[in-house]
Design a protein around this motif. Structure first.
Motif, PDB file in Angstrom:
ATOM      1  N   GLU A 350       0.827  -1.204   0.000  1.00 43.62           N
ATOM      2  CA  GLU A 350       0.000   0.000   0.000  1.00 43.62           C
ATOM      3  C   GLU A 350       0.860   1.251   0.000  1.00 43.62           C
ATOM      4  O   GLU A 350       0.530   2.246  -0.653  1.00 43.62           O
ATOM      5  N   ARG A 351       1.997   1.214   0.691  1.00 43.31           N
ATOM      6  CA  ARG A 351       2.904   2.370   0.696  1.00 43.31           C
ATOM      7  C   ARG A 351       3.506   2.577  -0.695  1.00 43.31           C
ATOM      8  O   ARG A 351       3.662   3.714  -1.155  1.00 43.31           O
ATOM      9  N   ILE A 352       3.855   1.485  -1.359  1.00 42.42           N
ATOM     10  CA  ILE A 352       4.408   1.599  -2.717  1.00 42.42           C
ATOM     11  C   ILE A 352       3.391   2.263  -3.635  1.00 42.42           C
ATOM     12  O   ILE A 352       3.703   3.195  -4.383  1.00 42.42           O
ATOM     13  N   LEU A 353       2.156   1.781  -3.568  1.00 48.77           N
ATOM     14  CA  LEU A 353       1.116   2.336  -4.430  1.00 48.77           C
ATOM     15  C   LEU A 353       0.856   3.802  -4.097  1.00 48.77           C
ATOM     16  O   LEU A 353       0.758   4.640  -5.005  1.00 48.77           O
ATOM     17  N   LEU A 354       0.756   4.144  -2.818  1.00 51.02           N
ATOM     18  CA  LEU A 354       0.463   5.520  -2.432  1.00 51.02           C
ATOM     19  C   LEU A 354       1.500   6.480  -2.992  1.00 51.02           C
ATOM     20  O   LEU A 354       1.160   7.519  -3.556  1.00 51.02           O
ATOM     21  N   THR A 365      -8.043   7.131 -13.200  1.00 52.75           N
ATOM     22  CA  THR A 365      -8.957   5.994 -13.200  1.00 52.75           C
ATOM     23  C   THR A 365      -8.229   4.776 -12.658  1.00 52.75           C
ATOM     24  O   THR A 365      -6.993   4.770 -12.534  1.00 52.75           O
ATOM     25  N   ALA A 366      -8.986   3.718 -12.380  1.00 50.05           N
ATOM     26  CA  ALA A 366      -8.370   2.478 -11.905  1.00 50.05           C
ATOM     27  C   ALA A 366      -7.422   1.923 -12.964  1.00 50.05           C
ATOM     28  O   ALA A 366      -6.326   1.440 -12.651  1.00 50.05           O
ATOM     29  N   PRO A 389      -2.466  -6.677 -11.290  1.00 52.51           N
ATOM     30  CA  PRO A 389      -3.714  -7.250 -10.746  1.00 52.51           C
ATOM     31  C   PRO A 389      -3.969  -6.914  -9.279  1.00 52.51           C
ATOM     32  O   PRO A 389      -5.116  -6.978  -8.821  1.00 52.51           O
ATOM     33  N   ASN A 390      -2.912  -6.583  -8.536  1.00 52.83           N
ATOM     34  CA  ASN A 390      -3.088  -6.269  -7.113  1.00 52.83           C
ATOM     35  C   ASN A 390      -3.422  -4.804  -6.858  1.00 52.83           C
ATOM     36  O   ASN A 390      -3.773  -4.434  -5.730  1.00 52.83           O
ATOM     37  N   ILE A 391      -3.317  -3.977  -7.882  1.00 52.80           N
ATOM     38  CA  ILE A 391      -3.418  -2.532  -7.649  1.00 52.80           C
ATOM     39  C   ILE A 391      -4.825  -2.100  -7.266  1.00 52.80           C
ATOM     40  O   ILE A 391      -5.000  -1.293  -6.342  1.00 52.80           O
ATOM     41  N   LEU A 392      -5.857  -2.633  -7.926  1.00 50.39           N
ATOM     42  CA  LEU A 392      -7.220  -2.219  -7.581  1.00 50.39           C
ATOM     43  C   LEU A 392      -7.573  -2.547  -6.127  1.00 50.39           C
ATOM     44  O   LEU A 392      -8.109  -1.679  -5.420  1.00 50.39           O
ATOM     45  N   PRO A 393      -7.288  -3.762  -5.636  1.00 48.83           N
ATOM     46  CA  PRO A 393      -7.573  -4.017  -4.212  1.00 48.83           C
ATOM     47  C   PRO A 393      -6.838  -3.061  -3.276  1.00 48.83           C
ATOM     48  O   PRO A 393      -7.413  -2.576  -2.291  1.00 48.83           O
ATOM     49  N   LEU A 396      -8.490   0.359  -3.365  1.00 48.56           N
ATOM     50  CA  LEU A 396      -9.694   0.392  -2.545  1.00 48.56           C
ATOM     51  C   LEU A 396      -9.353   0.427  -1.059  1.00 48.56           C
ATOM     52  O   LEU A 396     -10.069   1.046  -0.258  1.00 48.56           O
ATOM     53  N   ASN A 397      -8.254  -0.225  -0.691  1.00 47.51           N
ATOM     54  CA  ASN A 397      -7.801  -0.153   0.711  1.00 47.51           C
ATOM     55  C   ASN A 397      -7.437   1.283   1.085  1.00 47.51           C
ATOM     56  O   ASN A 397      -7.792   1.760   2.167  1.00 47.51           O
ATOM     57  N   LEU A 398      -6.701   1.950   0.203  1.00 51.81           N
ATOM     58  CA  LEU A 398      -6.317   3.342   0.470  1.00 51.81           C
ATOM     59  C   LEU A 398      -7.546   4.245   0.540  1.00 51.81           C
ATOM     60  O   LEU A 398      -7.579   5.199   1.319  1.00 51.81           O
TER      61      LEU A 398
END
Length: 827
Positions: A350-354, A365-366, A389-393, A396-398
């Motif tokens: 989640e930190r990487i994505l943020l 967009t997603a 594939p893991n990015i959308l979940p 949504l967590n963020l």
């Protein structure tokens, strides 16, 4: 002193009802002002609920405007106290609550308080979620105070912020209730037994770092205690059955100003809102995303900075906003620590994505997140792995953890970061040395996005410079408009910072139609100039020719005819040298247009005929139809209306049947020819068919153009009401499209209409506004109706004295695009 006797009222409810009506407030409006529901105000006025004297003093006196009527204020408080005494209820609330006394004034949030109270009435578990510093705790405390009267067994605050061990959650609840002995034996069972028959409200504050323990305990208590209600605050929902999660929004703009001024006075006595600082204070609130804690931290800096200095230094907000209260929680003492708290609660992925999401400007967009933020397959930099594939979940967590927010635009859900969160995430991206690769992926994605979503003819020919197709271009333009900030950011990285010249040049070329449709010619010129500097004829010959063609068109539109002529000649020369007939055809189109708009119709005809021959050689029926169409327009300007109609008929005949959008454009110009020939009915029939089609496909630009022409036709027939209807809708649509060039036409039509209605001053103001906008975009004239308009405007000028005429013209020329549109729509 009031003329009403304080003894005329014997119950609190009677006096409250009278005072509310005297203040001209509805029950709903009074409820909003004091934080109660409308139904609760009704019950108070019927003496069906016991008033809380402290609430009467702190909120009702202000809401009922009793500050200057002390006798009535005293009587209202007196009746509130007497009502409780008669019911055998204590005046003090200490035995029914452990809510702390607040040391600062609560600002705004009336609608939020009413909504929270309504939710608590209707649900046994309400969780206030939202980003750090948005004011969840203070809002919950204010709401809980307003709810004291509704819970016979009290309202109890459970503070969890300082806890690190989830095992201590139960102990904190027992201590808040004043029952530490419950911890002996089976503590959960004992707590459930203690609360089983109590009608109480638990305010459980700051659950996010102990979310599982809080969820488990709250669910157990609610299942066992039928009258218990829970109001929780957390950066994410507890996610248990029966929960009503409600996201606390940022403060409204006017509330941010009130909060800033209120807190500023505490550090700078005598500080006040003024005409000089109001806009700057409002901008500070906007820059800080309406987050109360950030605004309070900013206000505290006025002890050593002026408002102007503060506004400038907010660009480095994390260094500036570090002066929180010594008694506040550590994470509330600085803006950086506030976000650190949320960041530390995230998983590694989640930190990487943020941090990678920081690359987006203005939302995404997603699909964009999946394409931009995933670690590239060819990664040779050892980046942390994050697969698409893991990015959308994780996204949504963020969202659930209040670190990103959503907006819906054109039926599509888009995500964005508040600016403060984005700056923090960008700082993390830089610290992890991921800026370069993430921005590269961002630029590549948006070039692909522009190309893949472009109109069919652009995709099939892989050439971005096309005749604008309303039917196909409109959805594409709307898509790009949503991502205009991202497109600009990609261009900045590619060209202004020179990190990816190839991608930047292609992005400029593929955005030319978008800029043209939206009237963003100044922006287009800036990027075209830059792209030309970087494109080398030796290595980028085709791209250079295309850029020159685009420059010629755009320069012609803005009225720089010298540059347009130079660029179009160079484009033609280069295309002939490259022996690229397809690009030569486009260069001829632009050169034809540029010459025709300067009134050189004979020369334009020669070039258009060469263009037509090329289309025949290439067997391109669509471009053949467009060439015939332009020859028809040239004939129309040369007043050869018979030939114009013949050429347009031929254009429609050869045009592929699938190009129905372009056919209606041609038909619209046929309508203009019929009108010039005096065939009003035939002109209106053609316009009506085009209007119906453009409305059906949602092509607002085409709809507005047809409406304006229909307005002209009926105006000169004397049907003023229909003309006004057509013009006003045209202005409304073009204003929404930011179509600076085209809006000049209906503005001029409304000016001529105003003359017919006897409003000479308004007519001159509208005409001057249209004239100034025409000059700004360098349009030759307004329309084919220009001479008819001018006759009316000259008549209006003759009716006004010199001073009135000058003032009206000055007022019109001073109007911006938006102001001119707004003025035109004022009836």
């Amino acid at each position: 002193m009031s003329s009403i006797s304080t003894e005329d009222f014997t119950t609190f409810g009677e006096l409250l009802k009278h005072l509310r009506r005297r203040a001209r407030l509805t029950q709903q409006e009074l409820g909003l002002a004091v934080g109660y529901s409308e139904s609760y105000i009704t019950r108070l006025e019927r003496d069906a609920r016991l008033p809380l004297p402290d609430m009467v003093k702190s909120r009702f006196i202000d809401a009922l405007n009793l500050k200057h009527d002390p006798e009535l204020a005293r009587r209202l408080i007196e009746l509130a106290e007497a009502t409780r005494e008669q019911a055998g209820q204590p005046l003090a609330t200490s035995r029914h609550s452990n809510l702390p006394m607040q040391l600062t004034r609560f600002i705004g949030r009336a609608h939020e308080l009413t909504e929270i109270n309504r939710l608590v009435d209707a649900n046994r578990l309400v969780t206030l979620t939202g980003s750090g510093g948005v004011g969840k705790t203070r809002l919950a405390l204010e709401a809980a105070t307003a709810l004291l009267e509704q819970f016979g067994d009290g309202v109890w605050l459970v503070e969890l912020a300082s806890l690190a061990d989830s095992k201590l959650v139960l102990q904190s609840v027992a201590r808040a209730l004043g029952c530490p002995n419950l911890l002996l034996g089976a503590p959960t069972d004992a707590l459930c037994a203690y609360l089983a028959d109590k009608h109480a409200l638990l305010l459980v504050d700051n659950c996010e770092h102990l979310i599982q323990a809080c969820a488990d305990l709250v669910e157990t208590l609610l299942r066992s205690c039928a009258q218990l209600h829970v109001l929780a605050t957390s950066r994410e929902a507890l996610n248990i059955p029966g929960e009503m999660a409600w996201r606390v929004p940022p403060m409204e703009a006017d509330e941010t100003v009130q909060l800033f001024v209120d807190r500023a006075v505490a550090v700078k006595p005598g500080f006040a809102l003024s005409c000089q600082n109001a806009a700057m204070i409002a901008n500070i609130g906007k820059q800080l995303d309406g987050i109360p804690l950030a605004i309070e931290l900013a206000a505290s800096r006025l002890s050593g900075l002026s408002v102007e200095q503060l506004a400038i230094r907010l660009r480095d907000r994390f260094r500036l906003l570090t002066d929180g209260s010594r008694t506040a929680l550590p994470r509330h003492r600085t803006l950086h620590a506030l976000i650190d708290w949320s960041h530390d609660l995230l998983s590694d992925q989640e930190r990487i994505l943020l941090r990678r999401l920081a690359v987006f400007s203005g939302g995404w967009t997603a699909e964009a997140a999946e394409r931009v933020c995933a670690t590239p397959h060819s990664d040779d930099q050892g980046l942390p792995n994050l697969v698409a594939p893991n990015i959308l979940p994780f996204l949504l967590n963020l969202l659930s953890k209040s670190l990103i927010v959503t907006d819906e635009q054109e039926g599509e859900l888009r995500y964005r970061l508040l600016e403060t969160i984005r700056e923090y995430a960008w700082e993390q991206l830089a610290a992890c040395n991921e800026v370069e690769i993430t921005r590269q992926q961002h630029a590549h994605y948006y070039l692909a996005y522009v190309q893949e979503s472009a109109p069919r003819v652009m995709r099939e020919t892989q050439s971005p410079l096309q005749f604008v197709l309303g039917a196909e271009s409109e959805p594409w333009v709307k898509k790009l408009e949503q991502d205009s900030d991202n497109l600009r950011a990609a261009l900045v990285w590619c060209l202004r910072e020179a990190h990816d010249i190839e991608t930047g040049i292609q992005l400029v070329l593929w955005l030319c139609v978008f800029w043209d449709v939206r009237g963003l010619h100044t922006e287009a010129i800036e990027w075209l100039r830059r792209a030309l500097i970087y494109s080398d004829v030796a290595t980028h010959a085709l791209a250079h020719a295309q850029l020159l063609t685009a420059v010629a068109h755009t320069a012609s539109v803005i009225g720089d005819y010298a540059w347009a002529e130079t660029a179009s000649i160079k484009a033609l020369t280069l295309c002939r040298r490259l022996d690229n007939r397809f690009e030569l055809m486009r260069a001829l189109w632009v050169r034809t247009s540029e010459i025709m708009h300067r009134g050189h119709y004979a020369e334009a005809r020669v070039l258009a005929e060469e263009w037509l021959l090329l289309t025949l050689e290439l067997h391109n029926a669509w471009y053949e139809g467009i060439a015939l169409f332009w020859l028809g327009i040239i004939s129309m300007h040369q007043n050869d209306f018979t030939q114009a109609l013949s050429l347009h008929e031929e254009s429609l005949r050869v045009m592929p049947t699938v190009e129905i959008g372009t056919k209606f454009v041609v038909q619209f110009y046929q309508a203009m020819v019929w009108w010039c020939l005096g065939e009003d009915d035939r002109a209106m029939l053609c316009c009506g068919e085009g209007l119906a089609y453009f409305r059906e496909i949602g092509f607002e630009f085409g709809t507005a153009t047809v409406l304006h022409t229909m307005g002209d036709i009926v105006l000169f027939q004397g049907d003023l009401d229909r003309a006004k209807q057509y013009y006003l809708e045209s202005v409304t649509l073009l204003r929404r499209q930011s179509a600076r060039q085209r809006i000049v036409w209906p503005l001029a039509g409304l000016a001529a209409l105003a003359v017919a209605e006897g409003q000479s001053t308004r007519a001159i103001t509208l005409w001057a506004a249209a004239d100034a906008l025409r000059e700004a975009v360098n349009s030759i004239d307004f329309t084919m109706s220009h001479d008819g308009y001018l006759l009316r405007i000259n008549a209006a000028r003759a009716e006004l004295d010199v001073q009135t005429l000058a003032a009206a013209e000055a007022a019109g020329r001073a109007l911006s695009f938006d102001q001119a549109a707004a003025y035109a729509l004022q009836l």
